[in-house]
Design a protein around this motif. Structure first.
Motif, PDB file in Angstrom:
ATOM      1  N   PRO A 156       0.836  -1.210   0.000  1.00  0.00           N
ATOM      2  CA  PRO A 156       0.000   0.000   0.000  1.00  0.00           C
ATOM      3  C   PRO A 156       0.866   1.254   0.000  1.00  0.00           C
ATOM      4  N   LEU A 157       0.279   2.367  -0.418  1.00  0.00           N
ATOM      5  CA  LEU A 157       1.000   3.636  -0.435  1.00  0.00           C
ATOM      6  C   LEU A 157       1.081   4.198   0.976  1.00  0.00           C
ATOM      7  N   ILE A 158       2.271   4.605   1.372  1.00  0.00           N
ATOM      8  CA  ILE A 158       2.483   5.096   2.742  1.00  0.00           C
ATOM      9  C   ILE A 158       3.442   6.288   2.723  1.00  0.00           C
ATOM     10  N   THR A 159       3.458   7.025   3.832  1.00  0.00           N
ATOM     11  CA  THR A 159       4.417   8.105   4.034  1.00  0.00           C
ATOM     12  C   THR A 159       4.629   8.306   5.527  1.00  0.00           C
ATOM     13  N   PRO A 160       5.857   8.662   5.939  1.00  0.00           N
ATOM     14  CA  PRO A 160       6.083   8.991   7.349  1.00  0.00           C
ATOM     15  C   PRO A 160       5.968  10.492   7.617  1.00  0.00           C
ATOM     16  N   ILE A 161       5.743  11.303   6.545  1.00  0.00           N
ATOM     17  CA  ILE A 161       5.765  12.765   6.675  1.00  0.00           C
ATOM     18  C   ILE A 161       4.377  13.327   6.391  1.00  0.00           C
ATOM     19  N   TYR A 162       3.892  14.175   7.285  1.00  0.00           N
ATOM     20  CA  TYR A 162       2.619  14.867   7.079  1.00  0.00           C
ATOM     21  C   TYR A 162       2.809  16.358   7.310  1.00  0.00           C
ATOM     22  N   CYS A 163       2.061  17.147   6.534  1.00  0.00           N
ATOM     23  CA  CYS A 163       2.244  18.601   6.566  1.00  0.00           C
ATOM     24  C   CYS A 163       0.933  19.327   6.854  1.00  0.00           C
ATOM     25  N   TYR A 164       1.055  20.593   7.171  1.00  0.00           N
ATOM     26  CA  TYR A 164      -0.091  21.480   7.367  1.00  0.00           C
ATOM     27  C   TYR A 164       0.167  22.763   6.581  1.00  0.00           C
ATOM     28  N   VAL A 209       5.955  20.866   7.896  1.00  0.00           N
ATOM     29  CA  VAL A 209       5.920  19.507   8.451  1.00  0.00           C
ATOM     30  C   VAL A 209       5.307  19.553   9.843  1.00  0.00           C
ATOM     31  N   SER A 210       4.230  18.798  10.013  1.00  0.00           N
ATOM     32  CA  SER A 210       3.516  18.803  11.302  1.00  0.00           C
ATOM     33  C   SER A 210       3.588  17.467  12.030  1.00  0.00           C
ATOM     34  N   ALA A 211       4.061  16.414  11.344  1.00  0.00           N
ATOM     35  CA  ALA A 211       4.200  15.101  11.998  1.00  0.00           C
ATOM     36  C   ALA A 211       5.210  14.256  11.245  1.00  0.00           C
ATOM     37  N   ILE A 212       6.050  13.550  12.013  1.00  0.00           N
ATOM     38  CA  ILE A 212       7.020  12.604  11.452  1.00  0.00           C
ATOM     39  C   ILE A 212       6.813  11.272  12.163  1.00  0.00           C
ATOM     40  N   LEU A 213       6.503  10.227  11.397  1.00  0.00           N
ATOM     41  CA  LEU A 213       6.209   8.928  12.001  1.00  0.00           C
ATOM     42  C   LEU A 213       7.408   7.986  11.989  1.00  0.00           C
ATOM     43  N   ASP A 214       8.590   8.536  11.739  1.00  0.00           N
ATOM     44  CA  ASP A 214       9.820   7.736  11.687  1.00  0.00           C
ATOM     45  C   ASP A 214      10.851   8.414  12.581  1.00  0.00           C
ATOM     46  N   THR A 215      11.227   7.737  13.650  1.00  0.00           N
ATOM     47  CA  THR A 215      12.164   8.332  14.617  1.00  0.00           C
ATOM     48  C   THR A 215      13.511   8.656  13.976  1.00  0.00           C
ATOM     49  N   LYS A 225      16.511  14.596  10.932  1.00  0.00           N
ATOM     50  CA  LYS A 225      16.814  15.142   9.605  1.00  0.00           C
ATOM     51  C   LYS A 225      15.732  16.112   9.141  1.00  0.00           C
ATOM     52  N   ILE A 226      14.475  15.824   9.541  1.00  0.00           N
ATOM     53  CA  ILE A 226      13.357  16.685   9.134  1.00  0.00           C
ATOM     54  C   ILE A 226      12.625  17.143  10.395  1.00  0.00           C
ATOM     55  N   PRO A 227      13.069  18.197  11.037  1.00  0.00           N
ATOM     56  CA  PRO A 227      12.426  18.637  12.289  1.00  0.00           C
ATOM     57  C   PRO A 227      11.006  19.153  12.027  1.00  0.00           C
ATOM     58  N   LEU A 228      10.166  19.051  13.040  1.00  0.00           N
ATOM     59  CA  LEU A 228       8.845  19.667  12.958  1.00  0.00           C
ATOM     60  C   LEU A 228       8.999  21.156  12.655  1.00  0.00           C
ATOM     61  N   GLY A 229       8.143  21.679  11.815  1.00  0.00           N
ATOM     62  CA  GLY A 229       8.215  23.091  11.455  1.00  0.00           C
ATOM     63  C   GLY A 229       9.018  23.357  10.205  1.00  0.00           C
ATOM     64  N   SER A 230       9.640  22.313   9.613  1.00  0.00           N
ATOM     65  CA  SER A 230      10.374  22.494   8.359  1.00  0.00           C
ATOM     66  C   SER A 230       9.396  22.748   7.220  1.00  0.00           C
ATOM     67  N   GLU A 231       9.801  23.561   6.233  1.00  0.00           N
ATOM     68  CA  GLU A 231       8.963  23.830   5.067  1.00  0.00           C
ATOM     69  C   GLU A 231       9.420  22.962   3.902  1.00  0.00           C
ATOM     70  N   ILE A 232       8.481  22.219   3.305  1.00  0.00           N
ATOM     71  CA  ILE A 232       8.791  21.378   2.151  1.00  0.00           C
ATOM     72  C   ILE A 232       8.849  22.252   0.896  1.00  0.00           C
ATOM     73  N   LEU A 233       9.990  22.171   0.163  1.00  0.00           N
ATOM     74  CA  LEU A 233      10.166  22.948  -1.054  1.00  0.00           C
ATOM     75  C   LEU A 233       9.978  22.093  -2.306  1.00  0.00           C
ATOM     76  N   GLU A 234      10.539  20.879  -2.278  1.00  0.00           N
ATOM     77  CA  GLU A 234      10.462  19.988  -3.430  1.00  0.00           C
ATOM     78  C   GLU A 234      10.277  18.545  -2.968  1.00  0.00           C
ATOM     79  N   ILE A 235       9.574  17.750  -3.788  1.00  0.00           N
ATOM     80  CA  ILE A 235       9.433  16.309  -3.551  1.00  0.00           C
ATOM     81  C   ILE A 235       9.829  15.598  -4.833  1.00  0.00           C
TER      82      ILE A 235
END
Length: 610
Positions: free
Chosen positions: A309-317, A325-331, A336-346
């Motif tokens: 299934p399609l999954i992701t450990p990163i969720y944004c607001y 970035v508002s949630a990281i499900l991978d310790t 590497k990706i602190p809460l509050g980081s802004e996603i620029l490219e995927i």
């Protein structure tokens, strides 16, 4: 073409008299018919409890109930039309428990036969109707059946209460009925060409509604419609049902859509040659990109065929059109990706949030199959631009720090305020709320949190509101699709003694995922209670309609849709489609910590402003 007589005979047995030419695709709904073979005769010595039982699903409200002592015996009277040979029966019980952990039910006759069943209670208060099967009753004397009820206290220091509103022994069966919806009255369906050959019955709310539009019938509101066709290919049936629903869709104007253009695009899509699962995926994409209506979607078992299934450990607001970035499900990724980081490219695609490209679309880019490699470019809270590479793991678990409070439950926030989270609106949710009103009423302030509540059952919502509004009131306006005439649905006065305190203050919390009945409840509370106020960081979604499940043959594909509704639901004479409910107090969110379940700025505003 008309079918052969043997096939006709079978279909007549299933559906009654119908017209059968050119097609044999049927749309029908199911009802459950209760068969009460034995009715309970309350002992005259039993003490009346004073507790009234509210409506539950298709079961009526009960005006009286009885307090059962421990080790009580329920005697049952045989109905005259009860069959002589009964191999099994269900005990159906409407009841309320307080401080009861376990109950044992033992059925006996005058020949010393007995069968036992045990029930454990995970919650106290009003219980959903109990259907308890007693099989292997062939040797029992059917004219002398009794049920012995024994229960254990949850806390031995406190008294227990076991209150019964109704009890009977019997069974139920499922019956099929042709859908009277106009969507299914023309070819390619074999339903009657008009509703005149379908027997319609007045809408029955078991006393919950004081007024309901007189030309709206019980059969119009059967939420599951099943499609049946044993001869045609699944792809053909899927095409027909999808296009029929699009033709009937009533919200083109509200969503600023060109109906003819949508239908032309759909025809082109359906002409494409593809596998059934590919067709489902294309229809799903079409609905998501063209209609963008949360009440119109397709589901299938095709997605279950994939082991990945399609999954992701990163969720944004979305903060001011920035994907934060508002949630990281991978310790391992948290550093590497602190809460509050802004996603620029995927994966090299530049991110720019707008009405056309939302956070939901961004999450679709982030979701891939396990093992796939991802490259995310971001700016961390310190202002440093970075590029993070990671591979998707087989699965991710949502920790409590991100999940927040998922259950429908209440808690005391302080000496004067109760907080109640409602994730869905159904009979059991409302029963739980009503069962705890005595405790809730010890506080003057009540916060009802409808964030991420997608709605639920309209009758349950009316019953919920009637515990706040002790008089008849307008639930909503109803615009009939066939005539555009307005009518209203009026809720009866409270049919139970359970009421929220009259001087209590109410804060309602909503967000963009509050939909349908949740929006209706928020609007009604604001209108009918002078001391109610709505809080939120954004308006609700604006999706208020009766919805249905249209299930295709073999139940492998289904549509959730509002396309076969008989009218539009209006609040104060106006549609809230795409507009939603606007909060009285609009709380601006500026950082990740403002979100729930972090510091939850909206909840703090509700506590301080109630």
């Amino acid at each position: 073409m008309c079918k052969q007589k043997n096939l006709l005979a079978i279909i007549f047995l299933l559906f009654g008299t119908v017209q059968l030419c050119f097609s044999q695709t049927y749309a029908y709904y199911k009802t459950r018919k209760y068969i009460k073979n034995y009715t309970w005769l309350p002992d005259f010595k039993l003490k009346a409890s004073g507790l009234q039982f509210p409506v539950f699903d298709d079961m009526e409200s009960l005006g009286q109930s009885f307090l059962l002592p421990n080790q009580s015996i329920l005697n049952f009277k045989t109905k005259s039309d009860t069959p002589e040979k009964i191999s099994s029966l269900n005990l159906v019980l409407r009841f309320f428990v307080q401080n009861v952990s376990i109950a044992e039910f033992k059925i006996t006759d005058n020949q010393s036969h007995e069968l036992k069943r045990t029930v454990k209670f995970i919650s106290q208060g009003y219980q959903p109707p109990l259907f308890l099967n007693f099989d292997s009753l062939s040797a029992f004397d059917k004219k002398n059946l009794k049920i012995a009820i024994t229960f254990q206290n949850l806390n031995t220091k406190n008294l227990a209460r076991f209150i019964v509103g109704d009890a009977w022994l019997g069974d139920s069966k499922i019956e099929k009925h042709l859908s009277p919806s106009k969507t299914f009255m023309d070819l390619p369906y074999s339903n009657p060409r008009s509703t005149s050959s379908v027997q319609l019955t007045p809408f029955e709310s078991t006393g919950q509604y004081l007024h309901f539009p007189t030309d709206q019938y019980e059969e119009h509101y059967k939420s599951n419609v099943f499609i049946e066709d044993s001869l045609r290919k699944p792809e053909e049936i899927l095409n027909d049902v999808f296009f029929s629903l699009l033709r009937s869709y009533p919200f083109y104007n509200e969503r600023n859509l060109d109906k003819n253009q949508i239908l032309t695009k759909a025809e082109a899509l359906l002409r494409e040659k593809s596998s059934l699962c590919d067709k489902v995926a294309k229809i799903s994409h079409f609905l998501n990109t063209e209609l963008k209506d949360p009440h119109f979607s397709i589901q299938s078992k095709c997605s279950l065929q994939s082991d990945k299934p399609l999954i992701t450990p990163i969720y944004c607001y979305n903060f001011n059109d920035r994907a934060i970035v508002s949630a990281i499900l991978d310790t391992e990724l948290e550093e590497k990706i602190p809460l509050g980081s802004e996603i620029l490219e995927i994966n090299g695609k530049r991110i720019s949030l707008s009405k056309e490209f939302t956070v939901d679309h961004l999450h679709q880019l982030l979701k891939k199959t396990p093992g796939e490699k991802m490259i995310v470019k971001l700016i961390n809270p310190a202002g440093i631009t970075d590029e993070v590479n990671y591979s998707l793991k087989p699965m991710y678990s949502t920790s409590k720090k991100y999940s927040g409070n998922k259950g429908d439950t209440y808690t005391f926030l302080n000496d004067s305020t109760t907080y109640y989270k409602i994730n869905s609106i159904n009979d059991q949710t409302i029963n739980t709320f009503i069962s705890n009103l005595d405790s809730i009423n010890t506080k003057k302030n009540l916060i009802l949190d409808f964030r991420n509540c997608g709605g639920g059952d309209f009758l349950a919502g009316a019953r919920f509101l009637s515990s706040f509004i002790q008089k008849p009131f307008k639930y909503f306006d109803f615009e009939k699709l066939n005539s555009n005439k307005l009518d209203s649905v009026i809720v009866n006065r409270n049919l139970s003694p359970s009421n929220f305190r009259e001087n209590g203050r109410i804060a309602v919390i909503i967000n963009k995922n509050s939909a349908c009945v949740a929006e209706l409840l928020a609007g009604c509370l604001k209108k009918e209670r002078a001391n109610a106020k709505i809080f939120g960081s954004e308006s609700s979604i604006g999706a208020l309609a009766f919805t249905y499940q249209v299930v295709l043959p073999n139940e492998e594909i289904s549509f959730t849709t509002n396309a076969i509704s008989y009218g539009k639901i209006l609040i104060n004479g106006k549609s809230i489609e795409t507009k939603g409910i606007v909060p009285d107090v609009l709380v601006k969110l500026e950082k990740v910590e403002d979100l729930a379940p972090y510091e939850d700025k909206v909840l703090r505003a509700a506590v301080n402003g109630i």
